[in-house]
Design an enzyme around this catalytic site. Sequence first.
Site, PDB file in Angstrom:
ATOM      1  CG  ASN A 149      -0.145  -0.131   2.510  1.00 28.89           C
ATOM      2  OD1 ASN A 149       0.597   0.771   2.875  1.00 28.89           O
ATOM      3  ND2 ASN A 149      -0.273  -1.260   3.194  1.00 28.89           N
ATOM      4  CG  ASP A 165      -6.398  -5.570   6.006  1.00 29.27           C
ATOM      5  OD1 ASP A 165      -5.935  -5.547   7.166  1.00 29.27           O
ATOM      6  OD2 ASP A 165      -7.032  -4.623   5.504  1.00 29.27           O
ATOM      7  CE  LYS A 167       8.741 -12.103 -13.664  1.00 26.61           C
ATOM      8  NZ  LYS A 167       9.429 -11.536 -14.803  1.00 26.61           N
ATOM      9  CG  PHE A 183      -3.007   5.562  13.615  1.00 27.95           C
ATOM     10  CD1 PHE A 183      -2.411   5.390  14.849  1.00 27.95           C
ATOM     11  CD2 PHE A 183      -2.936   6.805  13.005  1.00 27.95           C
ATOM     12  CE1 PHE A 183      -1.750   6.428  15.474  1.00 27.95           C
ATOM     13  CE2 PHE A 183      -2.278   7.863  13.617  1.00 27.95           C
ATOM     14  CZ  PHE A 183      -1.682   7.676  14.859  1.00 27.95           C
ATOM     15  CE  LYS A 197     -10.848  -0.191  10.828  1.00 27.77           C
ATOM     16  NZ  LYS A 197     -10.061   0.429   9.771  1.00 27.77           N
ATOM     17  CE  LYS A 213      -8.718  -3.493  13.495  1.00 27.25           C
ATOM     18  NZ  LYS A 213      -7.490  -3.771  12.772  1.00 27.25           N
TER      19      LYS A 213
HETATM   20  O1  C5P Z   1      -8.506  -3.012  10.198  1.00 28.11           O
HETATM   21  P1  C5P Z   1      -7.617  -1.904   9.817  1.00 28.11           P
HETATM   22  O2  C5P Z   1      -6.399  -2.338   9.064  1.00 28.11           O
HETATM   23  O3  C5P Z   1      -8.290  -0.776   9.151  1.00 28.11           O
HETATM   24  O4  C5P Z   1      -7.112  -1.302  11.242  1.00 28.11           O
HETATM   25  C1  C5P Z   1      -6.124  -0.342  11.333  1.00 28.11           C
HETATM   26  C2  C5P Z   1      -5.388  -0.453  12.639  1.00 28.11           C
HETATM   27  O5  C5P Z   1      -5.140  -1.807  12.932  1.00 28.11           O
HETATM   28  C3  C5P Z   1      -4.022   0.210  12.576  1.00 28.11           C
HETATM   29  O6  C5P Z   1      -3.697   0.638  13.875  1.00 28.11           O
HETATM   30  C4  C5P Z   1      -3.135  -0.942  12.134  1.00 28.11           C
HETATM   31  O7  C5P Z   1      -1.774  -0.725  12.496  1.00 28.11           O
HETATM   32  C5  C5P Z   1      -3.751  -2.090  12.872  1.00 28.11           C
HETATM   33  N1  C5P Z   1      -3.622  -3.399  12.210  1.00 28.11           N
HETATM   34  C6  C5P Z   1      -2.848  -4.355  12.777  1.00 28.11           C
HETATM   35  N2  C5P Z   1      -2.733  -5.589  12.198  1.00 28.11           N
HETATM   36  C7  C5P Z   1      -3.385  -5.863  11.068  1.00 28.11           C
HETATM   37  C8  C5P Z   1      -4.182  -4.897  10.459  1.00 28.11           C
HETATM   38  C9  C5P Z   1      -4.282  -3.657  11.043  1.00 28.11           C
HETATM   39  O8  C5P Z   1      -2.234  -4.096  13.821  1.00 28.11           O
HETATM   40  N3  C5P Z   1      -3.245  -7.046  10.520  1.00 28.11           N
END
Ligand code: C5P
Length: 407
Positions: free
Chosen positions: A210, A280, A290, A326, A340, A344
Site C-alpha cells: 500500500n 490485510d 516467478k 489508527f 473498528k 478491536k
Molecule cells: O482493520 P484496519 O487495518 O483498518 O485497522 C487499522 C489499525 O489496525 C491500525 O492501527 C493498524 O496498524 C492495525 N492493524 C494491525 N494488524 C493488522 C491490520 C491492522 O495491527 N493485521
Amino acid sequence: MNFWANKNISLIVSGGIAAYRACDLIRIFRKDGAKVSVVTTKSALEFVTELSFQALSGEHVNSDLFSPIQADGMDHIHQTKTSDLMVIAPATANLIAKMAMGLADDLATATILAYDGPKLVAPAMNSRMWLNPATQRNVAQLKQDGVQFIDPQSGSLACGEDGEGRLAPIEHIVEAAQSALSKKILAGHRILITAGPTHEALDPVRYISNHSSGKMGLSICRAALYAGAEVVLIHGPINLEPPPGAELHPVTSAQEMYDQSMAAWEAGCSGAILTAAVGDFRPVQQKSDKIKKNSDSDKLTMELTVNPDILATLAAKKSGGVVVGFAAETGKSLERGREKMARKNCDLLVINDLMEPGSGFATDTNRVTLLHNSGKEEPWPLLSKDKVAEKLIQTIATLLNGVKQNG
Ligand code: C5P
C-alpha cells in the site's frame, strides 16, 4: 504552534572547520521560529565571518568580552537570562576542555559559565583529538555535570583522515535540542510503535503493498523519544530515516511485524501505538518461482488469506498499559472508526479520512479524530503530523498515568 516559535537559543560556535555548519543550524532554528543569539570564539571567525552569522541570525554577533559595543560589558550575563537552551556547535577539544575546567577567558566561555540552563554540546574534531583520554575525561566530567552531548560520527574528516570526529548531522542536533527542551512525560515507559507498509510476497519478485510512507509513525516515534520514552520501532519497508535513539526492528511482511510486535510486547512495554498500514491479506501460497504469464488465459486467480491482526491481539491480551490503533478510512470515517473500535477494543483509535484535504499517506499534515474506548470523541483541527504526534503523546502519557502497567 510550532515547537520552536518564541524559543531563545544561545548558540556558541568554536573554531573548527565544522564552524560553517553552524550556519545551517542557525537557518533551521530560525526557519522554525526560534530566536538565535550567536557568540563565537575568536578562532571561529577565522573560518566564518561575523557578517555571515549576523546575516543568518538577524542579530548582532559577539565574540569579544571587552567589546565597547556591549551596553555595559555584561552581555554574557544578560543573554543567558533569556535563553531556553544553549547549543555549543561545533565544540572543539579546546572549548570542551575549558568548559570542563570552568574557565572563562573569552566571551564564549564566560557566556557558557554564566548559563545555568540546559546545555547541548556537539563536538567536532580530528578523531585522535576526540579519542584522546584528556578529551574523553573532559566529556565524562561534563556529562556528570549534566551537560548533554550529541556525539560526533565516524567518516572522512577535514584533515583527510577517516575516523570518529565529524559533527553530528544538523537534523540530529536539532532533534537533540528539541529533546533537551521537552518535558519527559514518558520517562520510564517502553513504547512499541509500528510504522510503514508491509510487503506480502506473491513470488520472489512481486508483492502486494500500500502507499503508507511511515511518516506518521516516525513522527510519533520522535515525539515519544522527546518525551523520554524507550521506543521499540517495528517498521515495514520505508524510505525515511528513523530518528536516532529508537530500537529498530525492520520487517517486511505482516507476519514478521506480528511476530516482532508480540515479542516486544511480551518482553515488557507499557504502550503500543500501531500506525502501520499492515497488509490485510497474503497469498495462501507464496510461489518459489516467478509466476509466468499463461498464453491460454488473460486471468490469474490467486487465493489470499487474512493476516493476523496485531492491534486486536495486543488489545485482547493486555493486562495493563495503553494500546492505540489508527484507522485510515476513505469516507464515513467516524462511523467506520466506531465499528473498528468495537471490533478491536483498543484504548484509543486515531481516525483519519484519507480523502480529506491535507490528510493522506505522504502528506506532512493530518486531520484526525480521537475515539476513546469510553466513547468520547475528540476532533482535532488540521495539524502537521509532528504536532499530531506531540499531542497524541501527551494524551497517551495522561492515559498511562491513570492505568496500571502491562504484565
Ligand atoms: O482493520 P484496519 O487495518 O483498518 O485497522 C487499522 C489499525 O489496525 C491500525 O492501527 C493498524 O496498524 C492495525 N492493524 C494491525 N494488524 C493488522 C491490520 C491492522 O495491527 N493485521
